[in-house]
Design a protein around this motif. Structure first.
Motif, PDB file in Angstrom:
ATOM      1  N   THR A 264       0.796  -1.231   0.000  1.00  0.00           N
ATOM      2  CA  THR A 264       0.000   0.000   0.000  1.00  0.00           C
ATOM      3  C   THR A 264       0.827   1.278   0.000  1.00  0.00           C
ATOM      4  O   THR A 264       0.262   2.368  -0.015  1.00  0.00           O
ATOM      5  CB  THR A 264      -0.931   0.025   1.229  1.00  0.00           C
ATOM      6  N   SER A 265       2.149   1.165   0.017  1.00  0.00           N
ATOM      7  CA  SER A 265       3.003   2.355  -0.063  1.00  0.00           C
ATOM      8  C   SER A 265       3.443   2.530  -1.513  1.00  0.00           C
ATOM      9  O   SER A 265       4.382   1.879  -1.974  1.00  0.00           O
ATOM     10  CB  SER A 265       4.225   2.212   0.850  1.00  0.00           C
ATOM     11  N   TRP A 266       2.787   3.440  -2.234  1.00  0.00           N
ATOM     12  CA  TRP A 266       3.045   3.555  -3.674  1.00  0.00           C
ATOM     13  C   TRP A 266       4.464   4.039  -3.970  1.00  0.00           C
ATOM     14  O   TRP A 266       4.998   3.795  -5.052  1.00  0.00           O
ATOM     15  CB  TRP A 266       2.022   4.466  -4.343  1.00  0.00           C
ATOM     16  N   ARG A 267       5.100   4.689  -3.000  1.00  0.00           N
ATOM     17  CA  ARG A 267       6.473   5.147  -3.227  1.00  0.00           C
ATOM     18  C   ARG A 267       7.462   3.981  -3.325  1.00  0.00           C
ATOM     19  O   ARG A 267       8.577   4.153  -3.828  1.00  0.00           O
ATOM     20  CB  ARG A 267       6.899   6.097  -2.109  1.00  0.00           C
ATOM     21  N   SER A 268       7.065   2.813  -2.808  1.00  0.00           N
ATOM     22  CA  SER A 268       7.935   1.633  -2.880  1.00  0.00           C
ATOM     23  C   SER A 268       7.612   0.756  -4.092  1.00  0.00           C
ATOM     24  O   SER A 268       8.251  -0.281  -4.291  1.00  0.00           O
ATOM     25  CB  SER A 268       7.802   0.801  -1.597  1.00  0.00           C
ATOM     26  N   TRP A 269       6.629   1.148  -4.906  1.00  0.00           N
ATOM     27  CA  TRP A 269       6.292   0.384  -6.110  1.00  0.00           C
ATOM     28  C   TRP A 269       7.404   0.531  -7.152  1.00  0.00           C
ATOM     29  O   TRP A 269       8.216   1.476  -7.073  1.00  0.00           O
ATOM     30  CB  TRP A 269       4.988   0.895  -6.707  1.00  0.00           C
ATOM     31  N   PRO A 270       7.413  -0.359  -8.140  1.00  0.00           N
ATOM     32  CA  PRO A 270       8.314  -0.138  -9.281  1.00  0.00           C
ATOM     33  C   PRO A 270       8.108   1.268  -9.837  1.00  0.00           C
ATOM     34  O   PRO A 270       6.973   1.763  -9.919  1.00  0.00           O
ATOM     35  CB  PRO A 270       7.884  -1.210 -10.277  1.00  0.00           C
ATOM     36  N   GLU A 271       9.175   1.930 -10.208  1.00  0.00           N
ATOM     37  CA  GLU A 271       9.116   3.338 -10.584  1.00  0.00           C
ATOM     38  C   GLU A 271       8.092   3.615 -11.678  1.00  0.00           C
ATOM     39  O   GLU A 271       7.399   4.639 -11.660  1.00  0.00           O
ATOM     40  CB  GLU A 271      10.499   3.805 -11.039  1.00  0.00           C
ATOM     41  N   GLU A 272       7.959   2.683 -12.632  1.00  0.00           N
ATOM     42  CA  GLU A 272       7.047   2.926 -13.751  1.00  0.00           C
ATOM     43  C   GLU A 272       5.576   2.904 -13.325  1.00  0.00           C
ATOM     44  O   GLU A 272       4.698   3.346 -14.061  1.00  0.00           O
ATOM     45  CB  GLU A 272       7.287   1.899 -14.860  1.00  0.00           C
ATOM     46  N   LEU A 273       5.293   2.379 -12.106  1.00  0.00           N
ATOM     47  CA  LEU A 273       3.915   2.346 -11.623  1.00  0.00           C
ATOM     48  C   LEU A 273       3.591   3.489 -10.670  1.00  0.00           C
ATOM     49  O   LEU A 273       2.463   3.606 -10.196  1.00  0.00           O
ATOM     50  CB  LEU A 273       3.644   1.011 -10.903  1.00  0.00           C
ATOM     51  N   GLN A 274       4.563   4.347 -10.400  1.00  0.00           N
ATOM     52  CA  GLN A 274       4.340   5.427  -9.437  1.00  0.00           C
ATOM     53  C   GLN A 274       3.596   6.618 -10.040  1.00  0.00           C
ATOM     54  O   GLN A 274       3.137   7.483  -9.306  1.00  0.00           O
ATOM     55  CB  GLN A 274       5.685   5.871  -8.852  1.00  0.00           C
ATOM     56  N   ASP A 275       3.470   6.648 -11.350  1.00  0.00           N
ATOM     57  CA  ASP A 275       2.729   7.714 -12.034  1.00  0.00           C
ATOM     58  C   ASP A 275       1.443   7.123 -12.598  1.00  0.00           C
ATOM     59  O   ASP A 275       1.487   6.270 -13.498  1.00  0.00           O
ATOM     60  CB  ASP A 275       3.575   8.302 -13.163  1.00  0.00           C
TER      61      ASP A 275
ATOM     62  N   THR B 240      -0.596   8.122 -14.646  1.00  0.00           N
ATOM     63  CA  THR B 240      -0.835   8.415 -16.066  1.00  0.00           C
ATOM     64  C   THR B 240       0.143   7.693 -16.986  1.00  0.00           C
ATOM     65  O   THR B 240       0.080   7.874 -18.203  1.00  0.00           O
ATOM     66  CB  THR B 240      -0.732   9.927 -16.317  1.00  0.00           C
ATOM     67  N   SER B 241       1.026   6.872 -16.436  1.00  0.00           N
ATOM     68  CA  SER B 241       2.065   6.246 -17.246  1.00  0.00           C
ATOM     69  C   SER B 241       1.504   5.095 -18.081  1.00  0.00           C
ATOM     70  O   SER B 241       0.500   4.467 -17.705  1.00  0.00           O
ATOM     71  CB  SER B 241       3.183   5.710 -16.345  1.00  0.00           C
ATOM     72  N   PRO B 242       2.133   4.787 -19.204  1.00  0.00           N
ATOM     73  CA  PRO B 242       1.731   3.623 -20.009  1.00  0.00           C
ATOM     74  C   PRO B 242       1.803   2.326 -19.217  1.00  0.00           C
ATOM     75  O   PRO B 242       1.010   1.412 -19.447  1.00  0.00           O
ATOM     76  CB  PRO B 242       2.727   3.629 -21.176  1.00  0.00           C
ATOM     77  N   ALA B 243       2.761   2.243 -18.280  1.00  0.00           N
ATOM     78  CA  ALA B 243       2.898   1.025 -17.476  1.00  0.00           C
ATOM     79  C   ALA B 243       1.668   0.789 -16.606  1.00  0.00           C
ATOM     80  O   ALA B 243       1.215  -0.353 -16.451  1.00  0.00           O
ATOM     81  CB  ALA B 243       4.154   1.114 -16.607  1.00  0.00           C
ATOM     82  N   VAL B 244       1.109   1.867 -16.052  1.00  0.00           N
ATOM     83  CA  VAL B 244      -0.100   1.720 -15.238  1.00  0.00           C
ATOM     84  C   VAL B 244      -1.283   1.320 -16.112  1.00  0.00           C
ATOM     85  O   VAL B 244      -2.094   0.476 -15.738  1.00  0.00           O
ATOM     86  CB  VAL B 244      -0.391   3.028 -14.472  1.00  0.00           C
ATOM     87  N   GLU B 245      -1.380   1.916 -17.292  1.00  0.00           N
ATOM     88  CA  GLU B 245      -2.458   1.542 -18.212  1.00  0.00           C
ATOM     89  C   GLU B 245      -2.358   0.079 -18.586  1.00  0.00           C
ATOM     90  O   GLU B 245      -3.371  -0.645 -18.623  1.00  0.00           O
ATOM     91  CB  GLU B 245      -2.406   2.421 -19.463  1.00  0.00           C
ATOM     92  N   ALA B 246      -1.140  -0.394 -18.846  1.00  0.00           N
ATOM     93  CA  ALA B 246      -0.942  -1.800 -19.187  1.00  0.00           C
ATOM     94  C   ALA B 246      -1.292  -2.699 -18.001  1.00  0.00           C
ATOM     95  O   ALA B 246      -1.925  -3.754 -18.171  1.00  0.00           O
ATOM     96  CB  ALA B 246       0.506  -2.035 -19.620  1.00  0.00           C
ATOM     97  N   TYR B 247      -0.894  -2.278 -16.808  1.00  0.00           N
ATOM     98  CA  TYR B 247      -1.209  -3.062 -15.600  1.00  0.00           C
ATOM     99  C   TYR B 247      -2.723  -3.151 -15.404  1.00  0.00           C
ATOM    100  O   TYR B 247      -3.261  -4.203 -15.059  1.00  0.00           O
ATOM    101  CB  TYR B 247      -0.555  -2.420 -14.383  1.00  0.00           C
ATOM    102  N   ARG B 248      -3.389  -2.035 -15.666  1.00  0.00           N
ATOM    103  CA  ARG B 248      -4.845  -1.985 -15.510  1.00  0.00           C
ATOM    104  C   ARG B 248      -5.520  -2.966 -16.473  1.00  0.00           C
ATOM    105  O   ARG B 248      -6.474  -3.662 -16.101  1.00  0.00           O
ATOM    106  CB  ARG B 248      -5.314  -0.549 -15.768  1.00  0.00           C
ATOM    107  N   GLU B 249      -5.027  -3.026 -17.686  1.00  0.00           N
ATOM    108  CA  GLU B 249      -5.609  -3.949 -18.665  1.00  0.00           C
ATOM    109  C   GLU B 249      -5.326  -5.401 -18.298  1.00  0.00           C
ATOM    110  O   GLU B 249      -6.190  -6.271 -18.470  1.00  0.00           O
ATOM    111  CB  GLU B 249      -5.050  -3.628 -20.054  1.00  0.00           C
ATOM    112  N   GLN B 250      -4.114  -5.670 -17.795  1.00  0.00           N
ATOM    113  CA  GLN B 250      -3.757  -7.035 -17.425  1.00  0.00           C
ATOM    114  C   GLN B 250      -4.511  -7.518 -16.195  1.00  0.00           C
ATOM    115  O   GLN B 250      -4.693  -8.715 -16.000  1.00  0.00           O
ATOM    116  CB  GLN B 250      -2.248  -7.120 -17.159  1.00  0.00           C
ATOM    117  N   HIS B 251      -4.938  -6.580 -15.363  1.00  0.00           N
ATOM    118  CA  HIS B 251      -5.644  -6.939 -14.128  1.00  0.00           C
ATOM    119  C   HIS B 251      -7.048  -6.321 -14.134  1.00  0.00           C
ATOM    120  O   HIS B 251      -7.526  -5.816 -13.123  1.00  0.00           O
ATOM    121  CB  HIS B 251      -4.855  -6.445 -12.914  1.00  0.00           C
TER     122      HIS B 251
END
Length: 714
Positions: free
Chosen positions: A337-348, A350-361
């Motif tokens: 639950t501490s987003w600052r400790s997430w992989p860097e690409e998931l900390q934003d 609006t990032s493409p990585a978060v969009e991809a994660y959202r689609e995968q899950h």
């Protein structure tokens, strides 16, 4: 820079940062240059050298001339709205007003009305003022300007000059009373270990039968969906969304489609959770694990066409905010639950990585959207039930000051929340080192750039399905105490907000919801603020023990001198229940925890003197007989409040139960089980709602604040 030069002070003032203030004793107190520089840095302003200060001041001067329209304007329905438009000198432009309902109105630009100019590089920029018609309708409108092939759009928010009281409270003698409760602690035999929204409906129905008009609940804001759940309702992961621990599992309609085997599993989960009803402390984490397992069984069940459409409509209404919140919950399931400790690409978010994660899950994201939809449904049902039971206001929600720095809002709202600082309070007589609440504050500049949309969405969600809203630390809509990271709480300073905008938007949304607004205005408050809030129809908060004539020697304030626009109560969640306060349990507790600044004997003597003064006044008024036991003293204190002109009187459910245990001890974290105490009786044993509703003592206390039907303005 190591000192507060006049130019640095000028820069700080331009950004609403205080370089001096009055402390709780009225003494002039300067802020340090180190503090001011850190706070300016959190606002994105570099002021580390004299040259940087000069550049920043030049930016302040240049900024309004670098944009065609201001970022946003907030006005009242009575204001004459004048919109400044700045375009290249000689360039033509077209302007129109777009009302919330889509109606468009061309705004005439009259030749000769153009005013002052500024040189920006090689360009001369000229200002023209557009004067809008008086009496604009309330709502979220926009002014659009087209020039040079581009279109600029400015949100224009028209708010009520004052939010009016509901009909039941408008006559001079009208007064309503209601319950105040920590919902998680108020449990029934059907609760899954903690109180839920069905318990809220049942408690309200019972209270309505005693004449109550509202139930004020603790903040129901969302907490962590995995791991250890933060027990404090005032340190949520999101203020816009709700904690699903408050769901009544059996009231989710899709339970009807479970197979016999699945239904049996849900019943086993229910029995497992109900084991926690007998414990002296709440077990949120264990309860949520069991409840979540049951909800995940229900989630895949088919939905009727009506329910499917309702779910889709809810998701569309809540938009990106809901998707971001659900995405944070999904990522938190895997990465914590501490987003600052997430992989860097998931900390934003609006990032493409978060969009991809959202689609995968996608299924996990949908599950958390589904939970919020069911919470919305059950909250609406609870409010309908309370109104149907005869209450005039129903649920009054509570809005916390801020959010957890590692939570969903801090992730999803981006730089709308300041980084590198936290919110707290300066030193006062109760906390002489100040307080750090570990919450990131709104950035006033970013709120304006975003047209106050995140603030509006939060307020709108808090008011949905509510008859009122209590705003904790309402002074935070005027100014907040910012503490730079690494500094002590007393080393902070104030940052000002556009209170006209913050209060105006709050009142607009309350007006639309038909709700009352209560501002918790205890503590250090600038004198003019309470007058301003009263003028705009916002109720204050009056606690009996603190209501004194401070200008006349500190004597207890007589009931007739209470302000009319307030919620008057004997106690609050930061004090013991009244029976405990009368017995001095808070003094003993603070002594055990090492929180007293004086000796136990001195503190006990001072508390006894203060209590005896109040009780003597009650006896003099004929509200209390000599030698009366604690239970009668509690009733007399509430009878005192019923004699005030206060529009609302609140009675704690803990007082109805005769509880004595402290709910929250300020200044502690793990030293005391704050926010983990279930409702108990005088003997300290847990009390369920069904038991409490049969107690003559609870009914007797309710009678002390319920005016007769002939006197009550229903």
């Amino acid at each position: 820079m190591t000192e507060l030069t006049p130019r640095l002070s000028q820069l700080a003032a331009a950004h609403g940062v205080a370089t001096e203030f009055s402390d709780w004793q009225g003494r002039h107190t300067p802020a340090t240059a180190e503090t001011v520089l850190a706070v300016l840095g959190a606002l994105g302003v570099d002021a580390d050298s004299e040259e940087a200060v000069e550049r920043a001041l030049a930016d302040v001067e240049r900024e309004p001339w670098s944009r065609v329209l201001p970022p946003v304007m907030v006005a009242t329905e009575q204001d004459q709205v004048v919109v400044p438009v700045r375009v290249q000198q000689g360039a033509g432009f077209e302007a129109e007003l777009v009302l919330e309902d889509g109606t468009r109105q061309v705004l005439d630009v009259v030749p000769g009305e153009r005013g002052e100019t500024r040189e920006l590089g090689d360009t001369t920029v000229e200002r023209t003022d557009l004067q809008l018609e008086l009496g604009l309708p309330l709502g979220w409108h926009a002014v659009q300007v087209r020039t040079g092939g581009d279109t600029w759009r400015m949100p224009l928010v028209v708010t009520p000059a004052r939010v009016e009281l509901p009909e039941v409270l408008r006559s001079p003698e009208a007064q309503s009373w209601g319950l105040m409760t920590q919902l998680y602690a108020m449990r029934s035999s059907e609760s899954w270990g903690t109180g839920d929204l069905a318990d809220l409906g049942d408690a309200g129905a019972w209270a309505a039968g005693l004449g109550a008009d509202f139930v004020l609940v603790n903040p129901l804001h969302a907490a962590e969906p995995v791991g250890e759940m933060e027990p404090s309702p005032y340190l949520p992961t999101s203020r816009r969304f709700v904690n699903p621990i408050y769901l009544r599992v059996e009231d989710v309609p899709e339970v009807a489609y479970l197979s016999a085997a699945e239904r049996q599993l849900v019943e086993w989960h229910s029995d497992d959770a109900k084991r926690y009803l007998d414990l002296d402390m709440l077990e949120r984490d264990a309860v949520w694990r069991v409840k979540e397992s049951a909800l995940r069984l229900i989630f895949p069940q088919r939905r009727s066409l009506r329910r499917s459409r309702a779910f889709q409509a809810y998701v569309e209404r809540e938009g990106r905010g809901l998707v971001d919140f659900a995405s944070w919950c999904a990522v938190a399931q895997e990465h914590g639950t501490s987003w600052r400790s997430w992989p860097e690409e998931l900390q934003d978010p609006t990032s493409p990585a978060v969009e991809a994660y959202r689609e995968q899950h996608a299924e996990e994201v949908e599950f958390h959207c589904w939970l919020q939809w069911n919470l919305d449904d059950q909250l609406a049902r609870a409010q309908r039930d309370l109104l149907d039971s005869g209450m005039s206001l129903g649920v009054i929600s509570d809005l916390a000051v801020g959010v957890h720095p590692e939570g969903a809002d801090a992730w999803g709202l981006g730089d709308a929340l300041a980084r590198g600082v936290t919110v707290g309070a300066p030193a006062d007589q109760y906390n002489q080192l100040g307080q750090d609440w570990s919450q990131p504050p709104w950035r006033p500049d970013k709120l304006a750039e975003l047209g106050y949309a995140p603030y509006r969405d939060m307020v709108r969600a808090a008011l949905r399905d509510s008859g009122g809203l209590r705003v904790d630390h309402v002074i935070g809509l005027f100014r907040l105490w910012w503490i730079p990271e690494g500094m002590k709480p007393y080393q902070g300073t104030y940052v000002r907000y556009d209170h006209e905008a913050m209060i105006g938007i709050l009142l607009l949304e309350a007006h639309r919801a038909g709700a009352v607004v209560i501002g918790e205005d205890l503590g250090t408050v600038e004198p003019w603020v309470r007058d301003y809030l009263a003028e705009r129809g916002v109720l204050g908060t009056s606690i009996l023990w603190f209501e004194r004539d401070w200008d006349g020697g500190g004597a207890l304030l007589p009931p007739e001198s209470y302000r009319e626009l307030c919620l008057a109560t004997v106690t609050t969640h930061d004090l013991p229940p009244t029976a405990g306060y009368l017995q001095g349990v808070h003094v003993d507790l603070r002594h055990r925890l090492g929180l007293l600044e004086r000796s136990l004997e001195e503190e006990t003597a001072e508390e006894e003197r203060s209590r005896d003064e109040v009780l003597a006044d009650l006896r003099q008024r004929g509200l209390l007989r000599a030698g009366a036991p604690v239970a009668e003293q509690v009733e007399a204190l509430h009878a005192f409040l019923a004699q005030t002109p206060a529009k609302l009187v609140g009675v704690s459910v803990s007082d109805l139960a005769g509880d004595t245990r402290v709910i929250n001890q300020p200044g502690t974290d793990e030293e005391y089980p704050n926010w983990r105490i279930p409702l108990a009786g005088p003997d300290g044993n847990p009390v369920l709602l069904e038991e409490l509703s049969t107690w003559p003592s609870a009914r007797s206390l309710a009678r002390t604040v319920d005016r007769s039907p002939a006197d009550r303005a229903r």
